[in-house]
Scaffold this motif. Structure first.
Motif, short mmCIF file in Angstrom:
data_model
loop_
_atom_site.label_atom_id
_atom_site.label_comp_id
_atom_site.label_asym_id
_atom_site.label_seq_id
_atom_site.Cartn_x
_atom_site.Cartn_y
_atom_site.Cartn_z
N LYS A 31 0.83 -1.20 0.00
CA LYS A 31 0.00 0.00 0.00
C LYS A 31 0.86 1.25 0.00
O LYS A 31 0.52 2.25 -0.63
CB LYS A 31 -0.89 0.02 1.24
N THR A 32 1.96 1.21 0.73
CA THR A 32 2.85 2.37 0.81
C THR A 32 3.39 2.74 -0.56
O THR A 32 3.42 3.91 -0.93
CB THR A 32 4.00 2.08 1.79
N GLU A 33 3.81 1.73 -1.31
CA GLU A 33 4.28 1.98 -2.68
C GLU A 33 3.19 2.61 -3.54
O GLU A 33 3.45 3.51 -4.33
CB GLU A 33 4.73 0.69 -3.35
N ALA A 34 1.97 2.11 -3.38
CA ALA A 34 0.85 2.63 -4.16
C ALA A 34 0.58 4.09 -3.81
O ALA A 34 0.34 4.91 -4.69
CB ALA A 34 -0.39 1.78 -3.92
N ARG A 35 0.60 4.42 -2.52
CA ARG A 35 0.39 5.81 -2.11
C ARG A 35 1.48 6.72 -2.64
O ARG A 35 1.20 7.84 -3.09
CB ARG A 35 0.34 5.89 -0.59
N GLU A 36 2.73 6.27 -2.59
CA GLU A 36 3.84 7.08 -3.11
C GLU A 36 3.73 7.27 -4.61
O GLU A 36 3.98 8.36 -5.12
CB GLU A 36 5.18 6.42 -2.76
N LYS A 37 3.34 6.22 -5.31
CA LYS A 37 3.18 6.31 -6.77
C LYS A 37 2.07 7.29 -7.12
O LYS A 37 2.19 8.09 -8.05
CB LYS A 37 2.86 4.93 -7.31
N ALA A 38 0.98 7.26 -6.36
CA ALA A 38 -0.13 8.18 -6.60
C ALA A 38 0.29 9.61 -6.30
O ALA A 38 -0.08 10.54 -7.02
CB ALA A 38 -1.32 7.79 -5.74
N LYS A 39 1.06 9.80 -5.25
CA LYS A 39 1.53 11.14 -4.90
C LYS A 39 2.43 11.69 -6.01
O LYS A 39 2.32 12.86 -6.38
CB LYS A 39 2.29 11.09 -3.58
N ASP A 40 3.29 10.85 -6.55
CA ASP A 40 4.16 11.28 -7.66
C ASP A 40 3.36 11.62 -8.91
O ASP A 40 3.72 12.52 -9.65
CB ASP A 40 5.18 10.19 -8.00
N ALA A 41 2.26 10.91 -9.13
CA ALA A 41 1.42 11.15 -10.31
C ALA A 41 0.38 12.24 -10.07
O ALA A 41 -0.39 12.57 -10.95
CB ALA A 41 0.73 9.87 -10.73
N ASN A 42 0.32 12.76 -8.84
CA ASN A 42 -0.58 13.85 -8.47
C ASN A 42 -2.06 13.45 -8.58
O ASN A 42 -2.87 14.17 -9.12
CB ASN A 42 -0.29 15.08 -9.33
N VAL A 43 -2.37 12.24 -8.06
CA VAL A 43 -3.75 11.77 -8.03
C VAL A 43 -4.17 11.56 -6.58
O VAL A 43 -3.37 11.26 -5.73
CB VAL A 43 -3.95 10.48 -8.84
N TYR A 44 -5.47 11.73 -6.31
CA TYR A 44 -6.02 11.57 -4.97
C TYR A 44 -6.52 10.14 -4.80
O TYR A 44 -7.26 9.63 -5.64
CB TYR A 44 -7.17 12.55 -4.73
#
Length: 129
Positions: free
Chosen positions: A112-125
């Protein structure tokens, strides 16, 4: 249905009013006090819709970003097959999907942590189910 325009209205409110924005917004939405004067009418409508759709949960956990969000995605748990010469097995994988269930960001990640970081980098909520 929650949309990105609701999230970005919340983001604009949080950035505009800074420290204490949660208290001010929740007080206005739950007790009926007026929202601050610099809040646009469009944002007032969107914030009231957001509160009606989701309650206080998103407002209490929301983290504003300076650039604003580009998409709204859901974090879903799935399984992916791994294999080598001897055997096959399945492991957990996390996907970021839109409302229809289509992948927004590929490849899938293991935590989940990787997914949250990836979303943050892609600027998605991210909304976690």
């Amino acid at each position: 249905m929650l949309r990105i325009k609701h999230i970005n209205a919340l983001n604009r409110f949080a950035l505009r009013y800074g420290y204490g924005w949660r208290r001010r917004l929740l007080e206005a939405l739950t007790k009926g006090t007026p929202l601050p004067g610099r809040t646009s009418e469009r944002d007032v409508v969107l914030l009231r819709e957001l509160h009606a759709l989701t309650g206080e949960g998103i407002i209490e956990t929301f983290v504003p970003v300076r650039e604003g969000y580009t998409k709204l995605v859901y974090l879903r748990k799935d399984h992916i097959e791994r294999y080598n010469d001897d055997r096959n097995w399945f492991v957990n994988a996390w996907r970021l999907v839109d409302q229809r269930g289509s992948d927004v960001l590929i490849p899938w990640v293991r935590t989940k942590t990787e997914a949250r970081e990836k979303a943050k980098d892609a600027n998605v909520y991210v909304i976690e189910d």
